[in-house]
Motif scaffolding. Structure first.
Motif, PDB file in Angstrom:
ATOM      1  N   VAL A 262       0.836  -1.196   0.000  1.00 15.98           N
ATOM      2  CA  VAL A 262       0.000   0.000   0.000  1.00 15.98           C
ATOM      3  C   VAL A 262       0.870   1.244   0.000  1.00 15.98           C
ATOM      4  CG1 VAL A 262      -1.749   1.280   1.289  1.00 15.98           C
ATOM      5  CG2 VAL A 262      -1.903  -1.196   1.140  1.00 15.98           C
TER       6      VAL A 262
ATOM      7  N   ARG B  83      -8.256  -2.817  -0.606  1.00 18.81           N
ATOM      8  CA  ARG B  83      -7.002  -2.113  -0.901  1.00 18.81           C
ATOM      9  C   ARG B  83      -7.241  -0.609  -1.030  1.00 18.81           C
ATOM     10  NH1 ARG B  83      -1.680  -3.719  -1.502  1.00 18.81           N
ATOM     11  NH2 ARG B  83      -1.521  -3.154  -3.699  1.00 18.81           N
TER      12      ARG B  83
ATOM     13  N   GLU C  41      -7.468   0.763   2.428  1.00 22.08           N
ATOM     14  CA  GLU C  41      -6.131   0.832   3.033  1.00 22.08           C
ATOM     15  C   GLU C  41      -5.348   2.023   2.480  1.00 22.08           C
ATOM     16  OE1 GLU C  41      -4.075  -2.803   2.436  1.00 22.08           O
ATOM     17  OE2 GLU C  41      -5.627  -4.046   3.353  1.00 22.08           O
ATOM     18  N   LEU C  42      -5.489   2.236   1.178  1.00 24.88           N
ATOM     19  CA  LEU C  42      -4.778   3.329   0.528  1.00 24.88           C
ATOM     20  C   LEU C  42      -5.225   4.683   1.073  1.00 24.88           C
ATOM     21  CD1 LEU C  42      -2.689   3.603  -1.778  1.00 24.88           C
ATOM     22  CD2 LEU C  42      -4.599   3.828  -3.355  1.00 24.88           C
TER      23      LEU C  42
END
Length: 358
Positions: free
Chosen positions: A33, A192, A195-196
């Motif tokens: 990430v 994802r 998370e980013l």
């Protein structure tokens, strides 16, 4: 703004430009990430730099077009004057041809039965000779000037064509970078993406805490009257979309927003971030006041309007709306003051900005 929204915007842009979304690059899910966020930020930065190059080329192209128009008018006037000089020269030549059998003035004076009349004629002839010499000189200088202006006009046209090509290349570069961002986002899972976004918030919050803990903003002052107007204008644009090359009223890029906000306050600014950084007086961060411009990245490719309390209003990047962000959301280069020397307001009530961020 969420990265999911950015992906949707870029997918739409791709469908309009390319006809269909590009497939995600191999390995996007394999990046950490942190690596992905770093790569995305570099792509955003490169796209914004290309956008600023596009803006700068547009400004120079407009100035060049004005120069071409000026030279065109100058050339028309010069050619008109040259035509008049040629007509005058032709009249003199015809007059000289008709009087070519006349004796020389000295002989006419010697054999004249009326010396006073002959002297008058001699004076007239000398005056005509001076006029002929002046006409010939005017004709020669007019021809030289016409040639010089025509050459300058051709060069200005060539320069305009070069600038137009450079502007198109900058636009193509910006679109290519945006497609890279789209490709990087298109294949990511919702987990994802979350998370980013969380990592981006964490990095921004940490940078902001470090800035505030350093005491860099301890001496913040009140804005000038114009600065307060610029802040109020920028606050009124919150939520409007980012668009490369846009300076309102419906959409903005970063320098388009700062230039338009200060224009609304009666202070025209250069159009691009690098020019705003180069031409405006620098101020230290510890002396910031609302209305100042905060400039980011070593190349000054992003600019925002400081609104007080360690916050900025800016058009963050393609795919994001005009928003309030922490001052340290991006790497700070420095700050400039469009109204340097203007006194601060004795009392100032900032506009409501809400939270938000990008």
């Amino acid at each position: 703004m969420t990265f999911r929204r950015a992906a949707a915007v870029f997918a739409l842009a791709s469908s309009l430009v390319l006809g269909a979304p590009a497939p995600p690059p191999a390995g996007a899910e394999g990046e950490s990430v942190s690596e992905l966020l770093t790569r995305l930020r570099l792509l955003y930065r490169d796209a914004e730099a290309a956008g600023e190059a596009y803006n700068a080329a547009g400004e120079e192209l407009a100035a060049q077009a004005a120069e071409v128009r000026r030279l065109g008018g100058d050339l028309t006037r010069t050619r008109d004057a040259l035509a008049r000089a040629r007509d005058a020269a032709g009249r003199l030549a015809r007059a000289q041809y008709r009087g070519r059998g006349d004796p020389f003035p000295a002989l006419r004076l010697l054999f004249s039965g009326d010396p006073d009349h002959a002297l008058d004629q001699a004076l007239v002839l000398r005056r005509l000779a001076r006029e002929r010499a002046a006409t010939v000189a005017l004709l020669e200088s007019g021809e030289k000037r016409a040639d010089a202006v025509a050459t300058a006009a051709r060069r200005a046209l060539d320069r305009g064509q070069t600038l137009a090509a450079a502007r198109q290349r900058a636009r193509d570069d910006a679109l290519a970078k945006l497609r890279e961002v789209e490709e990087a986002l298109a294949g990511l899972s919702p987990e994802r993406l979350a998370e980013l976004a969380a990592l981006e918030r964490d990095r921004t919050d940490r940078a902001q805490r470090e800035l505030l803990d350093s005491g860099a903003l301890a001496e913040e002052g009140a804005p000038s009257a114009q600065g307060a107007e610029a802040v109020a204008y920028a606050a009124g644009q919150l939520g409007k979309p980012y668009a490369a090359g846009a300076a309102g009223p419906g959409a903005f890029d970063d320098s388009g927003l700062t230039a338009r906000a200060w224009a609304a306050a009666g202070r025209p600014l250069p159009r691009t971030g690098p020019e705003q950084w180069r031409s405006l007086p620098k101020v230290p961060l510890r002396s910031l006041r609302p209305g100042d411009l905060v400039v980011y990245f070593p190349e000054a490719t992003h600019v925002a309007l400081y609104v007080g309390g360690g916050r900025i209003v800016h058009a963050p990047r393609p795919g994001a709306a005009v928003a309030v962000s922490p001052l340290a959301a991006l790497p700070v280069l420095g700050a400039v003051r469009p109204d340097a020397g203007a006194p601060p307001l004795a009392a100032y009530a900032p506009p409501a900005l809400g939270g938000g961020g990008a």
